[in-house]
Write a protein that holds these residues in place. Structure first.
Motif, PDB file in Angstrom:
ATOM      1  N   ASP A  17       6.979  11.759  -5.659  1.00  0.00           N
ATOM      2  CA  ASP A  17       6.848  10.393  -5.155  1.00  0.00           C
ATOM      3  C   ASP A  17       5.355  10.105  -5.056  1.00  0.00           C
ATOM      4  N   GLU A  18       4.833   9.406  -6.046  1.00  0.00           N
ATOM      5  CA  GLU A  18       3.397   9.178  -6.146  1.00  0.00           C
ATOM      6  C   GLU A  18       3.105   7.684  -6.278  1.00  0.00           C
ATOM      7  N   TYR A  19       2.100   7.242  -5.559  1.00  0.00           N
ATOM      8  CA  TYR A  19       1.658   5.852  -5.614  1.00  0.00           C
ATOM      9  C   TYR A  19       0.281   5.824  -6.268  1.00  0.00           C
ATOM     10  N   ILE A  20       0.117   4.897  -7.212  1.00  0.00           N
ATOM     11  CA  ILE A  20      -1.166   4.747  -7.898  1.00  0.00           C
ATOM     12  C   ILE A  20      -1.688   3.349  -7.577  1.00  0.00           C
ATOM     13  N   SER A  38      14.065  11.687 -13.465  1.00  0.00           N
ATOM     14  CA  SER A  38      12.703  11.806 -12.947  1.00  0.00           C
ATOM     15  C   SER A  38      11.757  10.823 -13.611  1.00  0.00           C
ATOM     16  N   ASN A  39      10.581  10.689 -13.016  1.00  0.00           N
ATOM     17  CA  ASN A  39       9.513   9.817 -13.492  1.00  0.00           C
ATOM     18  C   ASN A  39       9.937   8.368 -13.664  1.00  0.00           C
ATOM     19  N   LYS A  40      10.660   7.862 -12.684  1.00  0.00           N
ATOM     20  CA  LYS A  40      10.995   6.440 -12.646  1.00  0.00           C
ATOM     21  C   LYS A  40       9.724   5.694 -12.224  1.00  0.00           C
ATOM     22  N   THR A  41       9.523   4.514 -12.762  1.00  0.00           N
ATOM     23  CA  THR A  41       8.327   3.735 -12.448  1.00  0.00           C
ATOM     24  C   THR A  41       8.721   2.368 -11.926  1.00  0.00           C
ATOM     25  N   GLU A  42       8.015   1.924 -10.888  1.00  0.00           N
ATOM     26  CA  GLU A  42       8.188   0.559 -10.399  1.00  0.00           C
ATOM     27  C   GLU A  42       6.844   0.041  -9.924  1.00  0.00           C
ATOM     28  N   TRP A  43       6.651  -1.258 -10.067  1.00  0.00           N
ATOM     29  CA  TRP A  43       5.445  -1.928  -9.591  1.00  0.00           C
ATOM     30  C   TRP A  43       5.794  -2.589  -8.280  1.00  0.00           C
ATOM     31  N   ILE A  49       6.628  -1.919   0.665  1.00  0.00           N
ATOM     32  CA  ILE A  49       6.457  -0.537   1.099  1.00  0.00           C
ATOM     33  C   ILE A  49       6.756  -0.457   2.594  1.00  0.00           C
ATOM     34  N   SER A  50       7.634   0.458   2.961  1.00  0.00           N
ATOM     35  CA  SER A  50       8.027   0.585   4.368  1.00  0.00           C
ATOM     36  C   SER A  50       6.834   1.009   5.220  1.00  0.00           C
ATOM     37  N   LYS A  51       6.914   0.686   6.504  1.00  0.00           N
ATOM     38  CA  LYS A  51       5.863   1.078   7.455  1.00  0.00           C
ATOM     39  C   LYS A  51       5.713   2.596   7.462  1.00  0.00           C
ATOM     40  N   GLN A  52       6.840   3.303   7.390  1.00  0.00           N
ATOM     41  CA  GLN A  52       6.814   4.767   7.386  1.00  0.00           C
ATOM     42  C   GLN A  52       6.052   5.291   6.159  1.00  0.00           C
ATOM     43  N   ASN A  53       6.314   4.714   4.978  1.00  0.00           N
ATOM     44  CA  ASN A  53       5.611   5.148   3.776  1.00  0.00           C
ATOM     45  C   ASN A  53       4.142   4.742   3.803  1.00  0.00           C
TER      46      ASN A  53
END
Length: 76
Positions: A17-20, A38-43, A49-53
């Protein structure tokens, strides 16, 4: 081509789970649903983005990028 600010991983297990973050304030998330998907991508927009994340992202953010990432996320 988009200029990258940094990549931040918030993986809590073996699933990625990576954010760029990019200079134009766009955010790309690359993640795994499970081992066969694996390696699903979303913009994303910051409000998606949740407060927790967000908390996890800021905690894992490299110090030299933290101020800019907080600004992009509109983090308190």
């Amino acid at each position: 081509m988009k200029k990258e600010i940094c990549k931040i991983s918030v993986s809590s297990n073996w699933l990625g789970d990576e954010y760029i973050f990019y200079e134009d304030h766009t955010i790309k998330r690359v993640y795994d649903n499970h081992s066969l998907n694996s390696n699903k991508t979303e913009w994303l927009e910051p409000h998606q983005i949740s407060k927790q994340n967000m908390d996890k992202l800021i905690k894992a953010c490299p110090e030299e990028c933290k101020e800019e990432i907080m600004h992009i996320l509109d983090y308190p």
